[in-house]
Design a protein around this motif. Structure first.
Motif, PDB file in Angstrom:
ATOM      1  N   THR A 315       0.833  -1.213   0.000  1.00 40.55           N
ATOM      2  CA  THR A 315       0.000   0.000   0.000  1.00 40.55           C
ATOM      3  C   THR A 315       0.861   1.252   0.000  1.00 40.55           C
ATOM      4  OG1 THR A 315      -1.771  -1.170   1.173  1.00 40.55           O
ATOM      5  CG2 THR A 315      -1.815   1.227   1.219  1.00 40.55           C
ATOM      6  N   VAL A 316       1.893   1.273   0.843  1.00 40.69           N
ATOM      7  CA  VAL A 316       2.796   2.427   0.884  1.00 40.69           C
ATOM      8  C   VAL A 316       3.503   2.591  -0.460  1.00 40.69           C
ATOM      9  CG1 VAL A 316       4.877   3.365   1.948  1.00 40.69           C
ATOM     10  CG2 VAL A 316       3.132   2.294   3.369  1.00 40.69           C
ATOM     11  N   ALA A 317       3.977   1.481  -1.021  1.00 39.92           N
ATOM     12  CA  ALA A 317       4.692   1.549  -2.298  1.00 39.92           C
ATOM     13  C   ALA A 317       3.768   2.010  -3.426  1.00 39.92           C
ATOM     14  CB  ALA A 317       5.292   0.187  -2.628  1.00 39.92           C
ATOM     15  N   THR A 318       2.539   1.510  -3.425  1.00 38.02           N
ATOM     16  CA  THR A 318       1.574   1.910  -4.456  1.00 38.02           C
ATOM     17  C   THR A 318       1.262   3.391  -4.353  1.00 38.02           C
ATOM     18  OG1 THR A 318       0.595  -0.304  -4.445  1.00 38.02           O
ATOM     19  CG2 THR A 318      -0.730   1.474  -5.369  1.00 38.02           C
ATOM     20  N   PHE A 319       0.988   3.847  -3.135  1.00 36.26           N
ATOM     21  CA  PHE A 319       0.734   5.266  -2.912  1.00 36.26           C
ATOM     22  C   PHE A 319       1.905   6.105  -3.432  1.00 36.26           C
ATOM     23  CE2 PHE A 319       1.279   9.083  -0.384  1.00 36.26           C
ATOM     24  CZ  PHE A 319       0.010   9.638  -0.334  1.00 36.26           C
ATOM     25  N   SER A 320       3.116   5.688  -3.099  1.00 35.00           N
ATOM     26  CA  SER A 320       4.306   6.465  -3.470  1.00 35.00           C
ATOM     27  C   SER A 320       4.501   6.505  -4.973  1.00 35.00           C
ATOM     28  CB  SER A 320       5.538   5.865  -2.791  1.00 35.00           C
ATOM     29  OG  SER A 320       5.363   5.804  -1.390  1.00 35.00           O
ATOM     30  N   ALA A 321       4.314   5.363  -5.648  1.00 36.48           N
ATOM     31  CA  ALA A 321       4.463   5.335  -7.105  1.00 36.48           C
ATOM     32  C   ALA A 321       3.399   6.192  -7.780  1.00 36.48           C
ATOM     33  CB  ALA A 321       4.384   3.893  -7.605  1.00 36.48           C
ATOM     34  N   GLY A 322       2.171   6.134  -7.251  1.00 36.09           N
ATOM     35  CA  GLY A 322       1.099   6.947  -7.828  1.00 36.09           C
ATOM     36  C   GLY A 322       1.366   8.431  -7.661  1.00 36.09           C
ATOM     37  N   ILE A 323       1.757   8.842  -6.462  1.00 35.70           N
ATOM     38  CA  ILE A 323       2.072  10.249  -6.213  1.00 35.70           C
ATOM     39  C   ILE A 323       3.300  10.671  -7.008  1.00 35.70           C
ATOM     40  CG2 ILE A 323       2.849  11.875  -4.446  1.00 35.70           C
ATOM     41  CD1 ILE A 323      -0.097  11.218  -4.244  1.00 35.70           C
ATOM     42  N   GLY A 324       4.246   9.741  -7.158  1.00 32.99           N
ATOM     43  CA  GLY A 324       5.478  10.055  -7.872  1.00 32.99           C
ATOM     44  C   GLY A 324       5.327  10.161  -9.369  1.00 32.99           C
ATOM     45  N   GLY A 325       4.196   9.687  -9.908  1.00 28.84           N
ATOM     46  CA  GLY A 325       3.938   9.884 -11.332  1.00 28.84           C
ATOM     47  C   GLY A 325       4.142   8.684 -12.221  1.00 28.84           C
ATOM     48  N   ALA A 326       3.927   7.468 -11.712  1.00 30.85           N
ATOM     49  CA  ALA A 326       4.024   6.288 -12.564  1.00 30.85           C
ATOM     50  C   ALA A 326       2.893   6.273 -13.582  1.00 30.85           C
ATOM     51  CB  ALA A 326       3.983   5.018 -11.712  1.00 30.85           C
ATOM     52  N   ALA A 360      -9.437   6.958  -2.815  1.00 29.19           N
ATOM     53  CA  ALA A 360      -8.547   8.034  -2.380  1.00 29.19           C
ATOM     54  C   ALA A 360      -8.348   9.084  -3.465  1.00 29.19           C
ATOM     55  CB  ALA A 360      -7.194   7.465  -1.958  1.00 29.19           C
ATOM     56  N   ASN A 361      -8.684   8.754  -4.718  1.00 29.80           N
ATOM     57  CA  ASN A 361      -8.605   9.710  -5.843  1.00 29.80           C
ATOM     58  C   ASN A 361      -7.203  10.297  -6.016  1.00 29.80           C
ATOM     59  OD1 ASN A 361     -11.406  10.030  -7.007  1.00 29.80           O
ATOM     60  ND2 ASN A 361     -11.836  10.385  -4.844  1.00 29.80           N
ATOM     61  N   LEU A 362      -6.197   9.444  -5.875  1.00 32.31           N
ATOM     62  CA  LEU A 362      -4.827   9.946  -5.977  1.00 32.31           C
ATOM     63  C   LEU A 362      -4.506  10.515  -7.347  1.00 32.31           C
ATOM     64  CD1 LEU A 362      -2.601   7.397  -4.021  1.00 32.31           C
ATOM     65  CD2 LEU A 362      -3.757   9.438  -3.201  1.00 32.31           C
ATOM     66  N   TRP A 363      -5.175  10.038  -8.356  1.00 34.89           N
ATOM     67  CA  TRP A 363      -4.828  10.425  -9.721  1.00 34.89           C
ATOM     68  C   TRP A 363      -5.341  11.812 -10.097  1.00 34.89           C
ATOM     69  CZ3 TRP A 363      -8.763  11.438 -13.230  1.00 34.89           C
ATOM     70  CH2 TRP A 363     -10.045  11.011 -12.848  1.00 34.89           C
ATOM     71  N   ARG A 364      -6.182  12.403  -9.286  1.00 36.66           N
ATOM     72  CA  ARG A 364      -6.862  13.633  -9.701  1.00 36.66           C
ATOM     73  C   ARG A 364      -5.965  14.874  -9.628  1.00 36.66           C
ATOM     74  NH1 ARG A 364     -12.064  12.967 -10.855  1.00 36.66           N
ATOM     75  NH2 ARG A 364     -13.122  11.104 -10.068  1.00 36.66           N
ATOM     76  N   VAL A 365      -4.845  14.787  -8.957  1.00 37.61           N
ATOM     77  CA  VAL A 365      -3.921  15.924  -8.873  1.00 37.61           C
ATOM     78  C   VAL A 365      -2.608  15.530  -9.541  1.00 37.61           C
ATOM     79  CG1 VAL A 365      -2.656  17.463  -7.332  1.00 37.61           C
ATOM     80  CG2 VAL A 365      -4.975  16.720  -6.729  1.00 37.61           C
ATOM     81  N   ALA A 366      -2.185  16.323 -10.502  1.00 35.06           N
ATOM     82  CA  ALA A 366      -0.910  16.071 -11.167  1.00 35.06           C
ATOM     83  C   ALA A 366       0.231  16.532 -10.279  1.00 35.06           C
ATOM     84  CB  ALA A 366      -0.862  16.791 -12.519  1.00 35.06           C
ATOM     85  N   ASP A 367       1.135  15.623  -9.970  1.00 35.31           N
ATOM     86  CA  ASP A 367       2.325  15.909  -9.168  1.00 35.31           C
ATOM     87  C   ASP A 367       1.967  16.634  -7.869  1.00 35.31           C
ATOM     88  OD1 ASP A 367       4.968  15.961  -8.412  1.00 35.31           O
ATOM     89  OD2 ASP A 367       5.472  17.711  -9.623  1.00 35.31           O
ATOM     90  N   PRO A 368       1.244  15.973  -6.969  1.00 40.27           N
ATOM     91  CA  PRO A 368       0.851  16.631  -5.719  1.00 40.27           C
ATOM     92  C   PRO A 368       2.022  16.967  -4.808  1.00 40.27           C
ATOM     93  CG  PRO A 368       0.262  14.306  -5.693  1.00 40.27           C
ATOM     94  CD  PRO A 368       0.688  14.616  -7.082  1.00 40.27           C
ATOM     95  N   ALA A 369       3.195  16.399  -5.067  1.00 39.90           N
ATOM     96  CA  ALA A 369       4.370  16.723  -4.246  1.00 39.90           C
ATOM     97  C   ALA A 369       5.002  18.047  -4.631  1.00 39.90           C
ATOM     98  CB  ALA A 369       5.414  15.606  -4.364  1.00 39.90           C
ATOM     99  N   GLY A 373       8.473  21.444   0.346  1.00 44.13           N
ATOM    100  CA  GLY A 373       9.909  21.634   0.492  1.00 44.13           C
ATOM    101  C   GLY A 373      10.687  20.353   0.632  1.00 44.13           C
ATOM    102  N   GLY A 374      10.174  19.405   1.422  1.00 44.91           N
ATOM    103  CA  GLY A 374      10.881  18.140   1.610  1.00 44.91           C
ATOM    104  C   GLY A 374      11.016  17.350   0.327  1.00 44.91           C
ATOM    105  N   PHE A 375       9.926  17.223  -0.423  1.00 45.83           N
ATOM    106  CA  PHE A 375       9.965  16.454  -1.662  1.00 45.83           C
ATOM    107  C   PHE A 375      10.817  17.133  -2.725  1.00 45.83           C
ATOM    108  CE2 PHE A 375       5.943  14.686   0.082  1.00 45.83           C
ATOM    109  CZ  PHE A 375       6.338  13.362   0.114  1.00 45.83           C
ATOM    110  N   GLU A 376      10.726  18.452  -2.797  1.00 47.66           N
ATOM    111  CA  GLU A 376      11.537  19.160  -3.795  1.00 47.66           C
ATOM    112  C   GLU A 376      13.021  19.027  -3.465  1.00 47.66           C
ATOM    113  OE1 GLU A 376      10.463  20.061  -6.489  1.00 47.66           O
ATOM    114  OE2 GLU A 376       8.377  20.693  -6.300  1.00 47.66           O
ATOM    115  N   ALA A 377      13.362  19.117  -2.182  1.00 54.75           N
ATOM    116  CA  ALA A 377      14.768  18.996  -1.794  1.00 54.75           C
ATOM    117  C   ALA A 377      15.282  17.589  -2.072  1.00 54.75           C
ATOM    118  CB  ALA A 377      14.933  19.341  -0.313  1.00 54.75           C
ATOM    119  N   LEU A 378      14.488  16.565  -1.729  1.00 59.68           N
ATOM    120  CA  LEU A 378      14.910  15.186  -1.977  1.00 59.68           C
ATOM    121  C   LEU A 378      14.993  14.903  -3.475  1.00 59.68           C
ATOM    122  CD1 LEU A 378      12.911  13.225   0.756  1.00 59.68           C
ATOM    123  CD2 LEU A 378      15.357  13.714   0.708  1.00 59.68           C
TER     124      LEU A 378
END
Length: 639
Positions: A315-326, A360-369, A373-378
């Motif tokens: 679940t964590v990996a799926t969430f991360s890949a979806g938010i990350g733009g797979a 959860a509708n994760l796909w509805r926002v393009a690049d939510p990260a 600041g944390g995600f941009e820095a990483l």
């Protein structure tokens, strides 16, 4: 009087104010040690970041839902068809064809040597309505041509299909240890094959830069990114040398990245991959186009023990890949490390994605990260680190070989991954990196889960075992390299659990450890709980009890009687520091006189010498090498 704005009513604290508040809470503790961590690549991870704006946004080719993948990996075409149709009817819209011999098949894989067999496996599947992807395999060219022949025989317009043919000779070199021909000849053949498939109407992609072999061998995020970019560059150069225009070569390539259980780093890694690929295209003089990005959840993070925890990891990996733009995502079923998953496990894997998409509708926002600041820095840090790893690989180029191929042939890649693998193994052995259900909170009474009753194919490695590194032996004239091992993080603990299970099957009970508790329940509970958790991580039984309280201390006679009744050979003293100072030496001497091997839970401090003289052989404590301790415990308890 009311303020003019909400900002005026609640002014934002600045960084200095926040730091002052934190220092008060820390009460003199080291800020760096408590609140700052570092990734495996040495990237500094702060507890707080200011807001940021992305200088360059990592975009997908088209916004919207990612595609839900399901694996076609059963050896029987008929059984593979039934499982695949159930997945498609249940919401999947992509099939990953994993033929026998593909590393990702994990010892199984579809057996289809002709068009008829493949037609059976895809009976009822309408390829124009879904996506198809082939897992890289040593017979990848034959598999690709076989699929193309089937689709043509069915009369489907290739131009309307989305087929990723999954050709990845570099990935096959990494995972199987050889190339079947010299690199210049291979490049010419790739250009010819892709040209023929394009002439027949297929749009591709045709080549895949697959990072799973590197990830399974211990790669950090930056090493994975560097390998991906170096592989793609090798293909660009090979296709251009074969006469293909550079923009067509670029469009022929897709990527497979691994989605792991570290949410922040996975999201940043996927975002960084898109930015790095855009940078590579710019360096080639091309107008950047978004990469075709496939994701698969991490094989190395799966556990065979308490496999239900794999649902949380997925679940964590799926969430991360979806938010990350797979663009495409395949979730490994939670029982995959135990054998070939059944329909239930496949359904849970599929629904993990569907719930995040539909509820959860994760796909509805393009690049939510973006802007965090944390995600941009990483993301930026991984871009820099990944580019550095790419340059490191490129410097290995020579003798007509691209950097990644030469680095695999020389052992440069293998050595770098081995160093990281050893560091990770040490962190897991000492439980600085705990594995829930395996190294922490093990469940000796866990219920069995079901997998399909099917033995791995002859000559293939079973799903639950490591592929050890070995030098490939191949005919003269082919290129050889030491193949990368495939290793799950939990394997060292699982070996110990298996050993304990074998003992229990032979003797009717598990090897056990007697917890020799000193003082009251309040005195020994913390260390007894720590010791029990540690021993059970190796499959050893360490039953709890109410202790042996006596007048002003412990009833040593009762403790010794309980030890003898337990039948244990190993006794572990558990108590408070004060209790150890008053009673541990006498208790250790008495237990040793009864034939016990005596250990103690906790660091001995100044008592180490007297305790050793009294017969204490070892100490277990937070930060000790638990794997080594459990191996020694097995040697005593199961003797």
């Amino acid at each position: 009087m009311l303020p003019d704005s909400i900002e005026a009513a609640f002014p934002l604290p600045d960084q200095a104010q926040w730091r002052n508040a934190v220092d008060k809470v820390l009460k003199g503790a080291d800020f760096e040690k408590r609140l700052v961590s570092h990734s495996a690549d040495g990237i500094r991870i702060e507890p707080l970041y200011p807001a940021a704006s992305a200088a360059m946004r990592p975009s997908r080719a088209a916004p919207g839902r990612w595609h839900v993948g399901a694996r076609l990996d059963h050896p029987s075409p008929e059984a593979a068809r039934d499982l695949a149709l159930a997945d498609l009817e249940g919401g999947a819209d992509m099939l990953v064809l994993s033929f026998a011999g593909a590393r990702a098949a994990r010892g199984y894989g579809l057996i289809a040597d002709d068009v008829e067999a493949l037609d059976t496996a895809l009976e009822g599947v309408m390829p124009e309505l879904i996506r198809l992807r082939l897992d890289p395999a040593p017979e990848g060219r034959s598999n690709a041509l076989l699929l193309a022949a089937l689709l043509e025989r069915r009369g489907v317009d290739p131009a309307k299909l989305m087929v990723d043919f999954g050709l990845d000779p570099v990935g096959v070199l990494a995972s199987h240890g050889e190339l079947t021909t010299d690199w210049p000849g291979l490049g010419r053949r790739l250009a010819t094959d892709i040209g023929e498939l394009r002439a027949r109407g297929f749009q591709g992609p045709f080549l895949t830069a697959d990072t799973r072999p590197y990830h399974e061998a211990g790669a950090t995020e930056a090493q994975e990114l560097g390998a991906a970019m170096a592989t793609a560059i090798a293909y660009l150069r090979a296709l251009e040398a074969g006469g293909m225009a550079l923009d067509q070569a670029r469009d022929a390539i897709s990527f497979v990245l691994v989605a792991d259980t570290d949410e922040f780093l996975t999201i940043a890694k996927f975002r960084a991959a898109r930015l790095l690929w855009a940078r590579v295209q710019q360096a080639c003089g091309l107008e950047p186009r978004p990469m075709v990005l496939h994701a698969e959840t991490a094989w190395r993070s799966l556990t065979r023990r308490d496999p239900w925890v794999n649902l949380l990891r997925a679940t964590v990996a799926t969430f991360s890949a979806g938010i990350g733009g797979a663009d495409f995502l395949t979730v490994l079923p939670f029982t995959a490390a135990l054998g070939l998953p059944d329909a239930f496990a496949r359904r849970i894997a599929r629904n993990t994605q569907l719930i995040l998409l539909e509820e959860a509708n994760l796909w509805r926002v393009a690049d939510p990260a973006a802007g965090a600041g944390g995600f941009e820095a990483l993301t930026q840090a991984l871009c820099e680190q990944g580019w550095g790893k790419l340059q490191e690989l490129e410097r290995e180029a020579g003798n007509g070989l691209p950097g990644i191929v030469a680095a695999l042939g020389s052992g440069h890649v293998q050595q770098g991954l081995a160093r990281q693998r050893d560091l990770r193994a040490r962190a897991i052995a000492t439980r600085r990196e705990p594995i829930t259900g395996t190294s922490e909170f093990p469940n000796l009474g866990e219920a069995q889960v079901s997998v399909l009753d099917l033995a791995p194919l002859a000559g293939s490695k079973p799903a639950g075992s490591s592929m050890r590194a070995a030098t490939a032996v191949s005919p003269e004239g082919t290129f050889k390299a030491e193949l990368l091992p495939s290793r799950r993080l939990a394997e060292d603990f699982e070996v110990l659990r298996d050993k304990a299970d074998t003992f229990a099957a032979q003797h009717g009970k598990r090897p056990n450890v007697f917890l020799a508790t000193l003082g009251s329940v309040a005195d020994f509970t913390a260390r007894a709980g720590f010791a029990r958790n540690l021993f059970e991580a190796g499959g050893l039984s360490a039953p709890g009890h109410d202790g042996f309280p006596g007048d002003g201390g412990s009833d040593l006679a009762a403790l010794l009687a309980a030890f003898e009744a337990s039948g244990a050979r190993l006794a572990c003293l558990c108590g408070s520091d004060a209790g150890y100072a008053n009673e541990a030496v006498a208790a250790a001497q008495a237990l040793q006189a009864k034939g016990a091997t005596v250990w103690l839970a906790g660091k001995p401090g100044e008592l180490e010498g007297p305790l050793n003289q009294a017969g204490v052989d070892a100490f277990i404590f937070a930060g000790c090498d638990v794997v080594e301790a459990l191996r020694n415990a097995h040697a005593v308890a199961a003797s």
